[in-house]
Design a protein around this motif. Structure first.
Motif, PDB file in Angstrom:
ATOM      1  N   ALA A   1      -8.068  -2.904 -22.565  1.00 23.38           N
ATOM      2  CA  ALA A   1      -7.646  -1.537 -22.855  1.00 23.38           C
ATOM      3  C   ALA A   1      -7.097  -0.855 -21.613  1.00 23.38           C
ATOM      4  O   ALA A   1      -6.215  -0.021 -21.700  1.00 23.38           O
ATOM      5  CB  ALA A   1      -8.816  -0.743 -23.424  1.00 23.38           C
ATOM      6  N   THR A   2      -7.614  -1.180 -20.448  1.00 22.03           N
ATOM      7  CA  THR A   2      -7.141  -0.539 -19.220  1.00 22.03           C
ATOM      8  C   THR A   2      -6.257  -1.470 -18.409  1.00 22.03           C
ATOM      9  O   THR A   2      -5.870  -1.130 -17.308  1.00 22.03           O
ATOM     10  CB  THR A   2      -8.335  -0.077 -18.364  1.00 22.03           C
ATOM     11  N   GLY A   3      -5.951  -2.649 -18.906  1.00 22.32           N
ATOM     12  CA  GLY A   3      -5.167  -3.630 -18.162  1.00 22.32           C
ATOM     13  C   GLY A   3      -3.845  -3.106 -17.631  1.00 22.32           C
ATOM     14  O   GLY A   3      -3.632  -3.115 -16.410  1.00 22.32           O
ATOM     15  N   PRO A   4      -2.938  -2.652 -18.495  1.00 20.39           N
ATOM     16  CA  PRO A   4      -1.638  -2.187 -17.990  1.00 20.39           C
ATOM     17  C   PRO A   4      -1.766  -0.987 -17.044  1.00 20.39           C
ATOM     18  O   PRO A   4      -1.059  -0.917 -16.043  1.00 20.39           O
ATOM     19  CB  PRO A   4      -0.869  -1.798 -19.261  1.00 20.39           C
ATOM     20  N   ARG A   5      -2.679  -0.085 -17.334  1.00 16.32           N
ATOM     21  CA  ARG A   5      -2.865   1.077 -16.461  1.00 16.32           C
ATOM     22  C   ARG A   5      -3.347   0.631 -15.079  1.00 16.32           C
ATOM     23  O   ARG A   5      -2.859   1.100 -14.064  1.00 16.32           O
ATOM     24  CB  ARG A   5      -3.844   2.066 -17.065  1.00 16.32           C
ATOM     25  N   GLU A   6      -4.303  -0.282 -15.065  1.00 13.55           N
ATOM     26  CA  GLU A   6      -4.822  -0.764 -13.785  1.00 13.55           C
ATOM     27  C   GLU A   6      -3.748  -1.541 -13.020  1.00 13.55           C
ATOM     28  O   GLU A   6      -3.613  -1.397 -11.802  1.00 13.55           O
ATOM     29  CB  GLU A   6      -6.073  -1.624 -13.995  1.00 13.55           C
ATOM     30  N   LEU A   7      -2.972  -2.349 -13.725  1.00 15.32           N
ATOM     31  CA  LEU A   7      -1.866  -3.067 -13.073  1.00 15.32           C
ATOM     32  C   LEU A   7      -0.862  -2.070 -12.491  1.00 15.32           C
ATOM     33  O   LEU A   7      -0.353  -2.264 -11.380  1.00 15.32           O
ATOM     34  CB  LEU A   7      -1.161  -3.984 -14.074  1.00 15.32           C
ATOM     35  N   ALA A   8      -0.595  -1.001 -13.230  1.00 10.22           N
ATOM     36  CA  ALA A   8       0.338   0.022 -12.755  1.00 10.22           C
ATOM     37  C   ALA A   8      -0.201   0.711 -11.506  1.00 10.22           C
ATOM     38  O   ALA A   8       0.526   0.925 -10.537  1.00 10.22           O
ATOM     39  CB  ALA A   8       0.593   1.048 -13.859  1.00 10.22           C
ATOM     40  N   ARG A   9      -1.464   1.039 -11.525  1.00 12.94           N
ATOM     41  CA  ARG A   9      -2.065   1.712 -10.361  1.00 12.94           C
ATOM     42  C   ARG A   9      -2.063   0.812  -9.134  1.00 12.94           C
ATOM     43  O   ARG A   9      -1.801   1.262  -8.029  1.00 12.94           O
ATOM     44  CB  ARG A   9      -3.482   2.177 -10.690  1.00 12.94           C
ATOM     45  N   ARG A  10      -2.359  -0.466  -9.349  1.00 12.02           N
ATOM     46  CA  ARG A  10      -2.314  -1.406  -8.222  1.00 12.02           C
ATOM     47  C   ARG A  10      -0.902  -1.504  -7.653  1.00 12.02           C
ATOM     48  O   ARG A  10      -0.719  -1.513  -6.436  1.00 12.02           O
ATOM     49  CB  ARG A  10      -2.778  -2.790  -8.662  1.00 12.02           C
ATOM     50  N   ALA A  11       0.069  -1.611  -8.543  1.00  9.00           N
ATOM     51  CA  ALA A  11       1.465  -1.703  -8.092  1.00  9.00           C
ATOM     52  C   ALA A  11       1.863  -0.444  -7.337  1.00  9.00           C
ATOM     53  O   ALA A  11       2.504  -0.517  -6.282  1.00  9.00           O
ATOM     54  CB  ALA A  11       2.391  -1.920  -9.295  1.00  9.00           C
ATOM     55  N   GLU A  12       1.461   0.704  -7.841  1.00 10.16           N
ATOM     56  CA  GLU A  12       1.801   1.969  -7.182  1.00 10.16           C
ATOM     57  C   GLU A  12       1.128   2.069  -5.814  1.00 10.16           C
ATOM     58  O   GLU A  12       1.756   2.471  -4.831  1.00 10.16           O
ATOM     59  CB  GLU A  12       1.398   3.142  -8.069  1.00 10.16           C
ATOM     60  N   ARG A  13      -0.139   1.693  -5.743  1.00 11.82           N
ATOM     61  CA  ARG A  13      -0.848   1.733  -4.459  1.00 11.82           C
ATOM     62  C   ARG A  13      -0.213   0.804  -3.429  1.00 11.82           C
ATOM     63  O   ARG A  13      -0.210   1.093  -2.245  1.00 11.82           O
ATOM     64  CB  ARG A  13      -2.318   1.368  -4.643  1.00 11.82           C
ATOM     65  N   SER A  14       0.331  -0.322  -3.891  1.00 10.49           N
ATOM     66  CA  SER A  14       0.937  -1.273  -2.958  1.00 10.49           C
ATOM     67  C   SER A  14       2.391  -0.922  -2.640  1.00 10.49           C
ATOM     68  O   SER A  14       3.037  -1.631  -1.875  1.00 10.49           O
ATOM     69  CB  SER A  14       0.844  -2.695  -3.509  1.00 10.49           C
ATOM     70  N   GLY A  15       2.902   0.169  -3.230  1.00 10.98           N
ATOM     71  CA  GLY A  15       4.261   0.604  -2.934  1.00 10.98           C
ATOM     72  C   GLY A  15       5.323  -0.056  -3.799  1.00 10.98           C
ATOM     73  O   GLY A  15       6.513   0.124  -3.564  1.00 10.98           O
ATOM     74  N   ASN A  16       4.913  -0.787  -4.813  1.00 12.00           N
ATOM     75  CA  ASN A  16       5.856  -1.429  -5.730  1.00 12.00           C
ATOM     76  C   ASN A  16       6.061  -0.493  -6.929  1.00 12.00           C
ATOM     77  O   ASN A  16       5.541  -0.720  -8.014  1.00 12.00           O
ATOM     78  CB  ASN A  16       5.329  -2.795  -6.170  1.00 12.00           C
ATOM     79  N   PHE A  17       6.849   0.560  -6.697  1.00 11.97           N
ATOM     80  CA  PHE A  17       6.976   1.632  -7.671  1.00 11.97           C
ATOM     81  C   PHE A  17       7.742   1.207  -8.922  1.00 11.97           C
ATOM     82  O   PHE A  17       7.449   1.686 -10.019  1.00 11.97           O
ATOM     83  CB  PHE A  17       7.633   2.852  -7.027  1.00 11.97           C
ATOM     84  N   ASP A  18       8.700   0.309  -8.776  1.00  7.69           N
ATOM     85  CA  ASP A  18       9.443  -0.168  -9.948  1.00  7.69           C
ATOM     86  C   ASP A  18       8.504  -0.905 -10.902  1.00  7.69           C
ATOM     87  O   ASP A  18       8.554  -0.702 -12.115  1.00  7.69           O
ATOM     88  CB  ASP A  18      10.601  -1.069  -9.530  1.00  7.69           C
ATOM     89  N   GLN A  19       7.640  -1.742 -10.365  1.00  2.84           N
ATOM     90  CA  GLN A  19       6.673  -2.454 -11.195  1.00  2.84           C
ATOM     91  C   GLN A  19       5.672  -1.479 -11.807  1.00  2.84           C
ATOM     92  O   GLN A  19       5.272  -1.639 -12.959  1.00  2.84           O
ATOM     93  CB  GLN A  19       5.944  -3.528 -10.372  1.00  2.84           C
ATOM     94  N   ALA A  20       5.293  -0.470 -11.063  1.00  2.00           N
ATOM     95  CA  ALA A  20       4.370   0.545 -11.590  1.00  2.00           C
ATOM     96  C   ALA A  20       4.995   1.235 -12.801  1.00  2.00           C
ATOM     97  O   ALA A  20       4.302   1.473 -13.810  1.00  2.00           O
ATOM     98  CB  ALA A  20       4.028   1.564 -10.509  1.00  2.00           C
ATOM     99  N   ILE A  21       6.275   1.543 -12.733  1.00  2.00           N
ATOM    100  CA  ILE A  21       6.960   2.176 -13.872  1.00  2.00           C
ATOM    101  C   ILE A  21       6.917   1.266 -15.092  1.00  2.00           C
ATOM    102  O   ILE A  21       6.638   1.707 -16.212  1.00  2.00           O
ATOM    103  CB  ILE A  21       8.419   2.531 -13.497  1.00  2.00           C
TER     104      ILE A  21
END
Length: 164
Positions: free
Chosen positions: A37-57
């Motif tokens: 249930a939180t998989g995509p959100r957590e993946l997005a947050r990890r990507a955003e924290r690592s500076g991979n904003f395109d993947q976070a989107i």
């Protein structure tokens, strides 16, 4: 010293063993469902924290497809878009400073798509387009870039006096 004879334990009881197994399976399933249930959100947050904003989107968009009424996810997606726009704008500026106007143009176009209200990004995109056009005209007509720019602007009305 007392001696005790081993007696039946819970582990020897097949019914208790079955109950423990079922509880363990239920526990593992609930953990698995919670992480899904939180998989995509957590993946997005990890990507955003690592500076991979395109993947976070991408990941926030996937999460919103599953939970379209989640306002926190919508807010997170908008934040990621703004951060990605700034990232691409900065890359565009870097390419511009290196004289690589084609790459700069690409980065500015991405930034404008992500944040269309940012006037600074729009100005950079417009200026870079003009620079690319001027360079193309100069190459085609064997003029210097300055000559091509003067030729292009010769018939333009003064700023503020445009006829619409």
């Amino acid at each position: 010293m007392s001696s005790t004879t081993p007696g039946p334990t819970d582990c020897d009881n097949p019914q208790m063993l079955r109950i423990r197994t079922v509880l363990l399976v239920l526990l593992l399933n609930s953990i698995g469902f919670a992480s899904c249930a939180t998989g995509p959100r957590e993946l997005a947050r990890r990507a955003e924290r690592s500076g991979n904003f395109d993947q976070a989107i991408i990941e926030y968009t996937r999460a919103l497809q599953k939970r379209p009424d989640d306002h926190a996810l919508s807010r997170d997606l908008e934040r990621a878009k703004l951060r990605a726009a700034q990232y691409h704008y900065t890359r565009g500026r870097r390419y511009t400073s290196l004289g690589d106007y084609d790459e700069a143009l690409l980065e500015y176009q991405i930034a404008v798509q992500l944040n269309p209200e940012d006037g600074e990004i729009q100005d950079a995109l417009r200026d870079t387009r003009q620079t690319v056009q001027t360079r193309l005209v100069a190459r085609e007509s064997n003029q210097t870039e300055l000559e091509a720019l003067v030729e292009r602007t010769r018939n333009l009305p003064p700023i503020g006096l445009e006829i619409t």
